[in-house]
Motif scaffolding. Structure first.
Motif, PDB file in Angstrom:
ATOM      1  N   UNK A  86      11.472 -24.519  15.085  1.00 58.75           N
ATOM      2  CA  UNK A  86      11.440 -23.614  16.357  1.00 58.75           C
ATOM      3  C   UNK A  86      11.786 -24.337  17.403  1.00 58.75           C
TER       4      UNK A  86
ATOM      5  N   UNK B 276       3.720 -21.659   8.424  1.00 53.98           N
ATOM      6  CA  UNK B 276       3.327 -21.887   9.589  1.00 53.98           C
ATOM      7  C   UNK B 276       2.078 -21.055   9.959  1.00 53.98           C
TER       8      UNK B 276
ATOM      9  N   UNK C 232       8.687 -27.579  12.314  1.00 56.74           N
ATOM     10  CA  UNK C 232       8.959 -25.877  11.775  1.00 56.74           C
ATOM     11  C   UNK C 232      10.507 -25.561  11.983  1.00 56.74           C
TER      12      UNK C 232
ATOM     13  N   UNK D   8      -0.470 -14.137  15.146  1.00 55.13           N
ATOM     14  CA  UNK D   8       0.816 -13.839  15.239  1.00 55.13           C
ATOM     15  C   UNK D   8       1.039 -12.712  13.890  1.00 55.13           C
ATOM     16  N   UNK D   9       0.072 -11.946  13.635  1.00 55.36           N
ATOM     17  CA  UNK D   9       0.267 -11.083  12.610  1.00 55.36           C
ATOM     18  C   UNK D   9       1.221  -9.692  12.905  1.00 55.36           C
ATOM     19  N   UNK D  10       1.790  -8.942  12.072  1.00 56.66           N
ATOM     20  CA  UNK D  10       2.664  -8.062  12.379  1.00 56.66           C
ATOM     21  C   UNK D  10       1.691  -6.727  12.723  1.00 56.66           C
TER      22      UNK D  10
ATOM     23  N   UNK E 289      -0.620 -15.599   4.633  1.00 56.04           N
ATOM     24  CA  UNK E 289       0.609 -15.344   4.740  1.00 56.04           C
ATOM     25  C   UNK E 289       1.328 -16.740   4.629  1.00 56.04           C
TER      26      UNK E 289
ATOM     27  N   UNK F 127      -0.466 -19.862  13.159  1.00 48.71           N
ATOM     28  CA  UNK F 127      -0.345 -19.825  14.689  1.00 48.71           C
ATOM     29  C   UNK F 127      -1.667 -19.738  15.099  1.00 48.71           C
ATOM     30  N   UNK F 128      -1.826 -20.374  16.683  1.00 50.87           N
ATOM     31  CA  UNK F 128      -3.021 -20.049  17.093  1.00 50.87           C
ATOM     32  C   UNK F 128      -3.772 -18.651  17.306  1.00 50.87           C
ATOM     33  N   UNK F 129      -2.536 -17.776  17.708  1.00 51.54           N
ATOM     34  CA  UNK F 129      -2.751 -16.554  18.081  1.00 51.54           C
ATOM     35  C   UNK F 129      -2.523 -15.378  16.823  1.00 51.54           C
TER      36      UNK F 129
END
Lengths: 354, 294
Positions: free
Chosen positions: A52, A79, A50, A85-87, A146, A81-83
């Motif tokens: 990162x 990408x 990625x 990671x939305x804003x 997304x 993410x597991x969490x």
């Protein structure tokens, strides 16, 4: 030409080397799952793809272009993410369209893409909500949206289903498979869940201590594990491992007088320490080639099958028998297995021999 | 154990504290209200009841209006500057670099200093004869001759604001730094992949996580700035030409320098009222910020 080529990637944090030379070549449309226990380096590898994290050495190419040192936004990847990671302060609509907004795609085009993606993921009715007003499954769909909306060359997934409950995880798994069949985009997917790996992947890379133990199709990983680690990591309940020794007439199981001849093992030097692996589901009752007298210790009915833990000589063995089997603790049974389903490993090198 | 007994016991345990608070805050407060309706002097007779005279006189006086303006100016400019500098400092200190831990520890120093020490320090820096500021500015050619920064009405307030900012921006920076630790790494990573530049990342990704804590810092700092007394008292005593006379300085002068306890009390109550209104208004903002962040 491969879509993604990973070449001799190494990554060190100080004296600790987390990736010890990774090589993978991925064709367009493949679904590669990086499977392994925590700390095996799979997430580090994904972060390096990625952008990162940067590798200590080695090269990564998307198509012809090397992407080492290229900013994540310029790699043509997306990408999840597991969490999720939305804003949190942006609506679902803006969350999905954020990448396009940052790339200065005009509003009409952006709206069209967001609506199309939302329709595909069946979240059109959620577009005006904020992430805080969504359930875990809905958030995951937004996160996938997304990534989808940008139509990248490669999708990266970092344990995307780990935060969902069991039922939802199964639904989303099927959903992901459906999406992949539809879009045919190349995917690299990190998980520690072997069922996810087996069901989703076109190929699985089983990782351990910063190395790839085996890179193969799910069928091969399951039916012909290359190492003892792969054999025990994939499959539930895990494969039975019986200590054995190579003998004149074949392979002798330690602690018993049972000698089995295993095809492909004729060349093993007598006295060589071996491990015989038999999957619980490859063990039946009474009608196989190899018969083992055993005594039932525990019988657990899981619904579709009866998982029996039994003693063969002084070694413990687990068998998955039909649910209709009537068995109680203390019962004597004869278990059988077909040598074609045997996996033999060298006890020292842990490599497959047959 | 019954609920009633629990309640009784709770009240019993709190009783000593309540008595002390009533004695040291409640009673003086009530007495201040009483005083504000009299023409009492600081010493001597109890004074006569004069109704709302003190309040009316004060609200009409140019001294009060100028002090209110000076206070508002001081509070708005210093708090704004502290917030901006504090957030920027926190963003810098949140980066990975060599010596970060030492800098983070040093950051707290100005805030940990007693205000009197800080004020004295800045008086030395601003000193018209041997101050460091004059020396630096003349040596780099920005200034022809030494100036009395605290002695000129045009510069005194700005000089005070700078001193106050230096002391108080670390509080904002520390609160921001703590809030920055709570921004999930995945979210900043996601914004990198999404192609957000530094500004967009701050505006859309990081700021929402800072809003609540920053609001708390804003409330604390505004209320303190509105009540400001010590730093001004040590540096300018409200001068020159009353250009730095804030409401608290005016209260002090009225009550203790001019010994007019009655009108001093009315002025003090007006300051209390302004601060209370600010606190309530901000309280509502904080709740809203907390609500939208969840």
């Amino acid at each position: 030409m491969s879509t993604l080529t990973i070449n001799a990637i190494r990554k060190s944090y100080g004296a600790v080397e987390t990736l010890k030379g990774i090589d993978i070549a991925l064709e367009s449309g493949e679904f590669l799952v990086l499977l392994g226990a925590s700390g095996c380096g799979k997430s580090t590898l994904l972060n390096i793809i990625a952008g990162l994290a940067e590798p200590t050495s080695g090269d990564i190419r998307i198509g012809e272009r090397s992407i080492v040192g290229v900013h994540p936004k310029d790699r043509d990847i997306a990408m999840v993410f597991q969490s999720y990671a939305l804003y949190p302060n942006l609506t679902v609509h803006r969350n999905i369209g954020f990448g396009l907004e940052m790339r200065k795609v005009d509003k009409a085009e952006r709206d069209r893409a967001v609506h199309e993606t939302a329709k595909l993921l069946q979240i059109e009715n959620l577009l005006d909500r904020k992430p805080g007003q969504l359930s875990g499954g809905q958030r995951q769909r937004v996160a996938i949206g997304r990534a989808l909306v940008r139509n990248p060359k490669i999708f990266l997934f970092d344990e995307p289903l780990s935060n969902l409950d069991a039922k939802l995880r199964m639904e989303m798994r099927t959903e992901l498979k459906r999406l992949h069949q539809m879009t045919r985009t190349t995917v690299v997917y990190v998980t520690h869940d072997q069922i996810e790996a087996m069901t989703l992947a076109t190929r699985i890379a089983v990782m351990r201590n910063g190395r790839i133990e085996q890179l193969d199709t799910p069928e091969k990983i399951y039916n012909r594990p290359a190492t003892l680690y792969v054999a025990t990591f994939v499959g539930a309940p895990p494969m039975n491992l019986l200590a054995a020794t190579a003998g004149e007439g074949g392979l002798q199981i330690d602690g018993s007088d049972i000698v089995v001849s295993v095809p492909g093992l004729e060349s093993a030097a007598p006295g060589r320490r071996l491990v015989l692996g038999i999957r619980p589901e490859a063990i039946g009752k009474a009608d196989g080639v190899l018969s083992l007298s055993a005594r039932c210790e525990v019988a657990e009915l899981t619904g579709p099958e009866l998982v029996v833990t039994a003693m063969v000589g002084n070694q413990r063995i687990v068998a998955a028998l039909p649910a209709s089997t009537k068995l109680q603790a203390g019962d004597a049974i004869v278990l059988s297995a077909d040598p074609a389903a045997f996996h033999v490993f060298d006890a020292q090198t842990e490599q497959r021999l047959n | 154990m019954s609920g009633t007994w629990m309640t009784t016991r709770a009240w019993l345990l709190m009783l000593p504290l309540l008595i002390i608070m009533l004695a040291v805050i409640g009673w003086p407060m009530i007495d201040t209200v009483r005083l504000s309706f009299t023409d009492a002097k600081l010493v001597g007779a109890a004074g006569n009841f004069v109704g709302f005279d003190n309040y009316l006189k004060m609200l009409g006086s140019s001294n009060f209006q100028r002090a209110l303006w000076a206070t508002t100016w001081f509070a708005v400019v210093s708090v704004t500057a502290e917030m901006v500098i504090g957030v920027l400092a926190a963003l810098l200190l949140n980066q990975q670099f060599y010596g970060r831990t030492v800098l983070r520890a040093l950051l707290i120093l100005p805030w940990a200093l007693p205000t009197v020490v800080n004020a004295t320090l800045w008086r030395l820096i601003y000193n018209p004869e041997y101050g460091a500021l004059n020396a630096v500015l003349t040596q780099i050619g920005l200034l022809d001759s030494y100036r009395s920064w605290l002695g000129e009405p045009g510069t005194a307030m700005t000089a005070l604001i700078i001193a106050d900012c230096w002391k108080n921006f670390p509080l904002v920076a520390l609160i921001t730094l703590a809030a920055l630790q709570a921004v999930p790494r995945d979210i900043t990573s996601a914004s990198l992949v999404d192609g957000a530049g530094s500004f967009a990342r701050f505006r859309f990704v990081i700021l929402p996580y800072l809003a609540g804590p920053l609001m708390v810092a804003l409330v604390l700092r505004t209320i303190e700035a509105f009540k400001v007394f010590d730093i001004i008292w040590v540096m300018t005593r409200g001068g020159p030409a009353n250009s730095t006379r804030t409401l608290s300085i005016l209260v002090y002068q009225e009550a203790f320098s001019f010994q007019r306890a009655g009108s001093g009390a009315s002025l003090a109550l007006v300051v209390t009222l302004i601060v209370t209104v600010l606190a309530i208004g901000y309280g509502m903002l904080v709740r809203r910020a907390a609500g939208s962040a969840a």
